[in-house]
Design a protein around this motif. Structure first.
Motif, PDB file in Angstrom:
ATOM      1  N   LEU A 174      -8.549  11.750  -4.128  1.00 35.36           N
ATOM      2  CA  LEU A 174      -7.914  10.461  -3.815  1.00 35.36           C
ATOM      3  C   LEU A 174      -6.460  10.733  -4.153  1.00 35.36           C
ATOM      4  CD1 LEU A 174      -7.686   7.300  -3.463  1.00 35.36           C
ATOM      5  CD2 LEU A 174      -8.002   7.095  -5.675  1.00 35.36           C
ATOM      6  N   TRP A 175      -6.215  11.305  -5.332  1.00 31.91           N
ATOM      7  CA  TRP A 175      -4.720  11.614  -5.884  1.00 31.91           C
ATOM      8  C   TRP A 175      -4.033  12.617  -5.179  1.00 31.91           C
ATOM      9  CZ3 TRP A 175      -4.019   7.431  -8.432  1.00 31.91           C
ATOM     10  CH2 TRP A 175      -5.036   6.884  -9.058  1.00 31.91           C
ATOM     11  N   LYS A 176      -4.683  13.377  -4.427  1.00 37.07           N
ATOM     12  CA  LYS A 176      -4.059  14.321  -3.336  1.00 37.07           C
ATOM     13  C   LYS A 176      -3.450  13.708  -2.014  1.00 37.07           C
ATOM     14  CE  LYS A 176      -6.409  18.181  -5.532  1.00 37.07           C
ATOM     15  NZ  LYS A 176      -7.540  19.304  -5.316  1.00 37.07           N
ATOM     16  N   ASN A 177      -3.987  12.337  -1.891  1.00 37.86           N
ATOM     17  CA  ASN A 177      -4.061  11.807  -0.502  1.00 37.86           C
ATOM     18  C   ASN A 177      -3.106  10.414  -0.664  1.00 37.86           C
ATOM     19  OD1 ASN A 177      -5.371  13.369   1.487  1.00 37.86           O
ATOM     20  ND2 ASN A 177      -6.825  13.482  -0.103  1.00 37.86           N
ATOM     21  N   VAL A 178      -2.777   9.863  -1.792  1.00 38.23           N
ATOM     22  CA  VAL A 178      -2.151   8.617  -1.916  1.00 38.23           C
ATOM     23  C   VAL A 178      -0.849   8.777  -2.652  1.00 38.23           C
ATOM     24  CG1 VAL A 178      -4.413   7.566  -1.962  1.00 38.23           C
ATOM     25  CG2 VAL A 178      -3.275   8.162  -4.156  1.00 38.23           C
ATOM     26  N   ALA A 179      -0.239   7.782  -2.787  1.00 42.46           N
ATOM     27  CA  ALA A 179       0.886   7.546  -3.742  1.00 42.46           C
ATOM     28  C   ALA A 179       0.539   6.398  -4.832  1.00 42.46           C
ATOM     29  CB  ALA A 179       2.277   6.818  -3.011  1.00 42.46           C
ATOM     30  N   PHE A 180       1.062   6.680  -6.093  1.00 42.56           N
ATOM     31  CA  PHE A 180       0.515   5.838  -7.224  1.00 42.56           C
ATOM     32  C   PHE A 180       1.973   5.408  -8.161  1.00 42.56           C
ATOM     33  CE2 PHE A 180      -0.309   5.718 -11.648  1.00 42.56           C
ATOM     34  CZ  PHE A 180      -1.124   4.424 -11.744  1.00 42.56           C
ATOM     35  N   THR A 181       2.018   4.239  -8.528  1.00 45.34           N
ATOM     36  CA  THR A 181       3.173   3.792  -9.333  1.00 45.34           C
ATOM     37  C   THR A 181       2.471   2.861 -10.227  1.00 45.34           C
ATOM     38  OG1 THR A 181       5.289   3.015  -9.310  1.00 45.34           O
ATOM     39  CG2 THR A 181       3.899   1.991  -7.922  1.00 45.34           C
ATOM     40  N   ASN A 182       3.102   2.316 -11.432  1.00 52.45           N
ATOM     41  CA  ASN A 182       2.950   1.395 -12.195  1.00 52.45           C
ATOM     42  C   ASN A 182       3.930   0.213 -12.020  1.00 52.45           C
ATOM     43  OD1 ASN A 182       0.527   1.701 -13.551  1.00 52.45           O
ATOM     44  ND2 ASN A 182       1.720   3.796 -14.649  1.00 52.45           N
ATOM     45  N   LEU A 191     -11.258   5.557 -10.474  1.00 52.70           N
ATOM     46  CA  LEU A 191     -10.782   5.139  -8.997  1.00 52.70           C
ATOM     47  C   LEU A 191     -10.944   6.465  -8.106  1.00 52.70           C
ATOM     48  CD1 LEU A 191      -9.356   2.749  -7.907  1.00 52.70           C
ATOM     49  CD2 LEU A 191      -7.378   3.790  -8.429  1.00 52.70           C
ATOM     50  N   GLY A 192     -10.739   7.517  -8.675  1.00 45.44           N
ATOM     51  CA  GLY A 192     -10.983   8.890  -7.776  1.00 45.44           C
ATOM     52  C   GLY A 192     -12.245   8.777  -7.557  1.00 45.44           C
ATOM     53  N   LEU A 193     -13.202   8.600  -8.282  1.00 45.00           N
ATOM     54  CA  LEU A 193     -14.914   8.336  -8.119  1.00 45.00           C
ATOM     55  C   LEU A 193     -15.325   7.388  -7.054  1.00 45.00           C
ATOM     56  CD1 LEU A 193     -16.307   9.775 -11.619  1.00 45.00           C
ATOM     57  CD2 LEU A 193     -16.379  11.025  -9.262  1.00 45.00           C
ATOM     58  N   LEU A 194     -14.501   6.279  -7.220  1.00 46.24           N
ATOM     59  CA  LEU A 194     -14.643   5.110  -6.500  1.00 46.24           C
ATOM     60  C   LEU A 194     -14.749   5.333  -4.919  1.00 46.24           C
ATOM     61  CD1 LEU A 194     -15.542   2.079  -6.360  1.00 46.24           C
ATOM     62  CD2 LEU A 194     -12.814   1.438  -6.443  1.00 46.24           C
ATOM     63  N   PHE A 195     -13.464   6.103  -4.655  1.00 49.59           N
ATOM     64  CA  PHE A 195     -13.235   6.690  -3.151  1.00 49.59           C
ATOM     65  C   PHE A 195     -14.021   7.839  -2.854  1.00 49.59           C
ATOM     66  CE2 PHE A 195      -9.664   3.779  -3.866  1.00 49.59           C
ATOM     67  CZ  PHE A 195      -9.308   3.689  -2.704  1.00 49.59           C
ATOM     68  N   ASN A 196     -14.460   8.609  -3.907  1.00 51.95           N
ATOM     69  CA  ASN A 196     -15.124   9.931  -3.357  1.00 51.95           C
ATOM     70  C   ASN A 196     -16.036  10.388  -4.578  1.00 51.95           C
ATOM     71  OD1 ASN A 196     -16.283  12.684  -2.932  1.00 51.95           O
ATOM     72  ND2 ASN A 196     -14.183  13.323  -1.690  1.00 51.95           N
ATOM     73  N   LYS A 197     -17.477  10.046  -4.523  1.00 51.63           N
ATOM     74  CA  LYS A 197     -18.217  10.075  -5.645  1.00 51.63           C
ATOM     75  C   LYS A 197     -18.363  11.831  -5.807  1.00 51.63           C
ATOM     76  CE  LYS A 197     -22.577   9.633  -3.173  1.00 51.63           C
ATOM     77  NZ  LYS A 197     -23.925   8.914  -3.204  1.00 51.63           N
ATOM     78  N   GLU A 198     -17.846  12.609  -5.023  1.00 45.60           N
ATOM     79  CA  GLU A 198     -18.159  14.185  -5.045  1.00 45.60           C
ATOM     80  C   GLU A 198     -17.013  14.716  -5.826  1.00 45.60           C
ATOM     81  OE1 GLU A 198     -21.250  15.115  -4.542  1.00 45.60           O
ATOM     82  OE2 GLU A 198     -21.917  13.283  -4.107  1.00 45.60           O
TER      83      GLU A 198
END
Length: 116
Positions: free
Chosen positions: A77-85, A65-72
């Motif tokens: 991504l994870w430093k800029n979003v919230a995540f939950t299950n 998922l991180g690579l989908l948003f930024n292939k480099e």
């Protein structure tokens, strides 16, 4: 801490101010394999994402998922979003199907997260 949420959400350090704004990513569930260390799951989500960012875990869901948003940079991504299950109980493993009681936790938990 959000009352009524078993797995407290991850909030990246730039959540709400970074390039993705207030993006909340919702996964299905944690896989705990009935490990007793997950009996108190409040910090499980934040712990797992932080260990991924620190390089201790290489979990394909977070990496891809991180690579989908930024292939480099798979971590950006994870430093800029919230995540939950969504499901509020850890499932044994990826092959385990949620039970009716697990699915019934999704909508109330979702609205508590949105209110937060």
């Amino acid at each position: 801490m959000i009352p009524g949420i078993n797995f407290q959400p991850w909030k990246g350090e730039n959540f709400g101010i970074g390039k993705y704004g207030r993006l909340l990513i919702v996964g299905e569930s944690h896989y705990t394999e009935d490990d007793p260390k997950y009996d108190n799951p409040n910090e499980l989500t934040t712990e797992v994402v932080q260990k991924f960012i620190d390089g201790e875990y290489d979990i394909s869901f977070y990496r891809n998922l991180g690579l989908l948003f930024n292939k480099e940079d798979r971590y950006e991504l994870w430093k800029n979003v919230a995540f939950t299950n969504a499901i509020q109980r850890g499932l044994h493993d990826a092959r385990t199907q949620p039970e009716k009681e697990d699915i019934e936790t999704v909508i109330p938990a979702f609205w508590k997260l949105i209110e937060e």
